[in-house]
Design an enzyme around this catalytic site. Sequence first.
Site, short mmCIF file in Angstrom:
data_model
loop_
_atom_site.label_atom_id
_atom_site.label_comp_id
_atom_site.label_asym_id
_atom_site.label_seq_id
_atom_site.Cartn_x
_atom_site.Cartn_y
_atom_site.Cartn_z
N ASP A 13 3.19 -9.32 8.46
CA ASP A 13 3.81 -8.92 7.22
C ASP A 13 3.95 -7.26 7.18
O ASP A 13 3.00 -6.75 7.91
CB ASP A 13 3.13 -9.42 6.08
CG ASP A 13 1.75 -9.16 5.99
OD1 ASP A 13 0.88 -9.12 6.99
OD2 ASP A 13 1.21 -8.74 4.84
N GLU B 187 -1.41 -9.99 5.43
CA GLU B 187 -2.79 -9.33 5.59
C GLU B 187 -2.81 -8.43 4.40
O GLU B 187 -3.87 -8.28 3.89
CB GLU B 187 -2.39 -8.50 6.97
CG GLU B 187 -3.87 -7.63 7.19
CD GLU B 187 -3.85 -6.35 6.65
OE1 GLU B 187 -4.96 -5.63 6.61
OE2 GLU B 187 -2.86 -5.74 6.23
#
Length: 492
Positions: free
Chosen positions: A79, A146
């Site tokens: 991400d 994350e």
Amino acid sequence: MDATLKGLKPEVLWRHFDELRKIPRCSKHEEKARAYVIGVARSLKLPFEEDAAGNVLVRKPAAKGHEKAPTVVLQGHLDIVCEKNSDVVHDFSKDPVELDLRGDLLHAKGTTLGADNGIGVATALAILEAKDLAHGPIEALFTVDEETGLTGAFQLKAGVLKGRLMLNLDSEDMGIVTIGCAGGGGTMIALPVTSAGLPEGALGARVTVKGLRGGHSGVDIHEYRANAVKLLVRLLWSTAKAHDLAIVDLSGGDKHNAIPREAVAVVALDGAALDALKTLAREHQEADLSEFGGRDPGIKVSVEETGSASGEALDAASSRRALHLLEGLPHGVEKFSHDIPGLVETSTNLASVRVAGGNLWVNMSTRSSIAPALEALRARIEAIAVLAGARVEQAEAYPGWKPDVTSPLLGVAKAVHKDLYGSEPKVEAIHAGLETGIVGVKFPGMDMISIGPTLKNPHSPDEYVDVRTVEQFWRWTVGLLERIAKKGVPGR
Ligand SMILES: [Zn+2]
């Protein structure tokens, strides 16, 4: 490949980065990036597994002749933080990130670039694809989400990783090895307060502390910047010592990971107390600036008269308890590390305060690279709150990563860097969360380091990566794999 990236080395890495930048992958929306990684694994005929959270693990067998070498885990997150300048038209759910190479610095056009952690992911993919590298067995782990709370890492299944050497590819400075991070845990405090009617003739005032720099409660806490809530409470406290002062409202701070930049109190008091408050506000601003002005030159303390006050305010006992609690709660650095000079080991942020629903709510965010130290400070916060008569809620803390300067993997990373670049890398730890903290707890005995190319202003449209350091980082990473394949890891 985008013309901007033509000629950059290594070509395979940049080709994967070019594909990734076209894929929408804001945190919690990594489906397409996951599919891309799986597509690469399929085309290379490499086995992969996907867990319920969406993390993907691809296994690559050892290069011929290195079957006995220890397994190395390569890890990055899929991400990216999606931020853009307000004047830029960009839909993160479908538009590719547009590139802008200025000299050696690769930017995006008004959006986050996604080099955090796109370069790490592209590096792992390029290693999976490479045919000419010497390496032992590889486990390439691509995590999700994350950036908004490490939730992908939290959901990794114990046992899924066989390797006990891990290169996290999510650091932001070429030539630095990160070997530690902080764990963290919040404390929500609810102090019950009762209200009473204001006496006839009461006057109102709005007291504001603003102009502070604030910053990130982890990476900026070592600067000892001022906390607006703390400064406001100091002023109210010194006023309340000699005068009756009723708190009508009190608020400050916002996110748990930001140091409060602004705080406001609405108070009711008599004329003499108001005069005292105004004088004290001037004195406090001067004192605050002499204490914090080196870092916080913009501190402004002001008192605005709002005329006659009526209605309700916290009663005298509640106002006093609120000030006692806020004065007593800690904020800032608790301890520096004995092992790593300059590293904040334990700290806490008095993050926000509000009055609502019959309670004064205080949110505290505590960090430490040592779990028992984290819990000790949280216990102190709880004790202070309980002494004030408050209720306390503490969510389970996320784990930190205690620096191990004797790590065998670190030894190899230093040696390879020295062979390639003539000097040893710097060794650091950070006072913020990383996925390695969670991995370390889930996979006991994991020897980990975190490295990466030089990347500035991540999470903002000013993000850029220095493309020369990408090649240096690549050579360091494959050099490490090669050294481990050929010589193992001495000391393990
Ligand atoms: Zn990252």
